[in-house]
Design a protein around this motif. Structure first.
Motif, PDB file in Angstrom:
ATOM      1  N   LYS A   1      47.565   7.031  -1.333  1.00  0.00           N
ATOM      2  CA  LYS A   1      48.424   7.286  -0.186  1.00  0.00           C
ATOM      3  C   LYS A   1      49.442   5.970  -0.055  1.00  0.00           C
ATOM      4  O   LYS A   1      50.652   6.339   0.574  1.00  0.00           O
ATOM      5  N   LEU A   2      49.262   4.962   0.134  1.00  0.00           N
ATOM      6  CA  LEU A   2      50.166   3.824  -0.132  1.00  0.00           C
ATOM      7  C   LEU A   2      51.225   4.048  -1.169  1.00  0.00           C
ATOM      8  O   LEU A   2      52.481   3.888  -0.922  1.00  0.00           O
ATOM      9  N   ARG A   3      50.905   4.222  -2.415  1.00  0.00           N
ATOM     10  CA  ARG A   3      51.851   4.505  -3.328  1.00  0.00           C
ATOM     11  C   ARG A   3      52.793   5.843  -3.037  1.00  0.00           C
ATOM     12  O   ARG A   3      53.917   5.699  -3.298  1.00  0.00           O
ATOM     13  N   MET A   4      52.041   6.822  -2.622  1.00  0.00           N
ATOM     14  CA  MET A   4      52.873   7.984  -1.989  1.00  0.00           C
ATOM     15  C   MET A   4      54.074   7.672  -1.145  1.00  0.00           C
ATOM     16  O   MET A   4      54.907   7.810  -1.023  1.00  0.00           O
ATOM     17  N   GLN A   5      53.467   6.634  -0.050  1.00  0.00           N
ATOM     18  CA  GLN A   5      54.179   6.313   1.145  1.00  0.00           C
ATOM     19  C   GLN A   5      55.509   5.362   0.416  1.00  0.00           C
ATOM     20  O   GLN A   5      56.723   5.442   0.886  1.00  0.00           O
ATOM     21  N   GLU A   6      55.229   4.786  -0.578  1.00  0.00           N
ATOM     22  CA  GLU A   6      56.280   3.871  -0.898  1.00  0.00           C
ATOM     23  C   GLU A   6      57.194   4.622  -1.782  1.00  0.00           C
ATOM     24  O   GLU A   6      58.186   4.361  -1.706  1.00  0.00           O
TER      25      GLU A   6
ATOM     26  N   LYS B   1      37.279   5.465  -1.424  1.00  0.00           N
ATOM     27  CA  LYS B   1      38.059   5.228  -0.092  1.00  0.00           C
ATOM     28  C   LYS B   1      39.140   4.418  -0.771  1.00  0.00           C
ATOM     29  O   LYS B   1      40.353   4.673  -0.223  1.00  0.00           O
ATOM     30  N   VAL B   2      39.047   3.145  -1.270  1.00  0.00           N
ATOM     31  CA  VAL B   2      40.059   2.351  -1.914  1.00  0.00           C
ATOM     32  C   VAL B   2      41.141   2.949  -2.634  1.00  0.00           C
ATOM     33  O   VAL B   2      42.254   3.110  -2.596  1.00  0.00           O
ATOM     34  N   ALA B   3      40.527   4.025  -3.497  1.00  0.00           N
ATOM     35  CA  ALA B   3      41.581   4.718  -4.543  1.00  0.00           C
ATOM     36  C   ALA B   3      42.136   5.636  -3.760  1.00  0.00           C
ATOM     37  O   ALA B   3      43.479   5.609  -3.981  1.00  0.00           O
ATOM     38  N   LEU B   4      41.905   6.493  -2.751  1.00  0.00           N
ATOM     39  CA  LEU B   4      42.413   7.089  -1.780  1.00  0.00           C
ATOM     40  C   LEU B   4      43.781   6.493  -1.303  1.00  0.00           C
ATOM     41  O   LEU B   4      44.632   6.865  -0.945  1.00  0.00           O
ATOM     42  N   LEU B   5      43.194   5.205  -0.522  1.00  0.00           N
ATOM     43  CA  LEU B   5      44.147   4.380   0.291  1.00  0.00           C
ATOM     44  C   LEU B   5      45.165   3.951  -0.813  1.00  0.00           C
ATOM     45  O   LEU B   5      46.402   3.919  -0.358  1.00  0.00           O
ATOM     46  N   LYS B   6      44.893   3.530  -1.970  1.00  0.00           N
ATOM     47  CA  LYS B   6      46.018   3.178  -3.177  1.00  0.00           C
ATOM     48  C   LYS B   6      46.859   4.061  -3.190  1.00  0.00           C
ATOM     49  O   LYS B   6      48.093   3.943  -3.274  1.00  0.00           O
TER      50      LYS B   6
END
Length: 186
Positions: free
Chosen positions: A122-127, A115-120
């Protein structure tokens, strides 16, 4: 000569009888159920056998004191073996429970890591999208003074060319073919 042979035969018979009697005396005798029950009761009271108690039990049961001592020694050995088996079974059960708990925690940890890897990601894509948006806005401002001189492009065409469908989907927009560029103006 006949006399000596008779005497030697009698001596051999006496030796055999004496040997047989000695074997009968030293022969292992089984304890009666009453004796075993009294010994067990005494063992439950106290696991160790004091000399006075040993003599008292031997007289009471009609046994040799050494027989009572050997019975107590063997009973303590059986008792200790039984305790060790019980402790071993308890340890095996505890180990199995700990192993199961560890496996559950390990799986939960792996799930959380995923889950942490997916959130990271997702955050990277959003950035990245935000950076691209900022870059496009910056380029759009630079192009606006160039486009003001060149009147070939309308603002609708500019908006249509600015974002592709996949980029809009990542930003959270759904594709609606009924919308036109003029409907998208802010």
């Amino acid at each position: 000569m006949i006399n000596t042979e008779t005497t030697s035969t009698t001596m051999d018979e006496e030796d055999v009888c004496e040997s047989y009697m000695m074997r009968e005396i030293t022969k292992k005798r089984k304890l009666t159920p009453v004796q075993v029950r009294l010994l067990e009761e005494s063992f439950e009271e106290e696991k160790r056998l004091e000399p006075d108690r040993k003599l008292c039990l031997a007289e009471k049961l009609g046994l040799q004191p050494s027989q009572v001592a050997v019975w107590f020694q063997n009973r303590r050995a059986r008792y200790k073996t039984k305790q060790l088996e019980h402790d071993c079974d308890s340890l095996k059960a505890s180990y199995a429970k700990l192993k199961t708990d560890w496996e559950i925690l390990f799986l939960q940890n792996q799930t959380l890591k995923n889950k942490v890897a997916l959130l990271k990601e997702k955050l990277r894509m959003q950035e990245n999208l935000e950076a691209q948006s900022i870059e496009r806005n910056r380029l759009g401002e630079e192009d606006s003074w160039v486009k003001s001189d060149n009147t070939q492009y309308s603002e609708e065409e500019d908006l249509e060319n600015q974002y592709s469908f996949p980029e809009l989907a990542v930003l959270g927009f759904c594709y609606d073919p009924t919308l036109t560029a003029s409907n998208l103006r802010l």
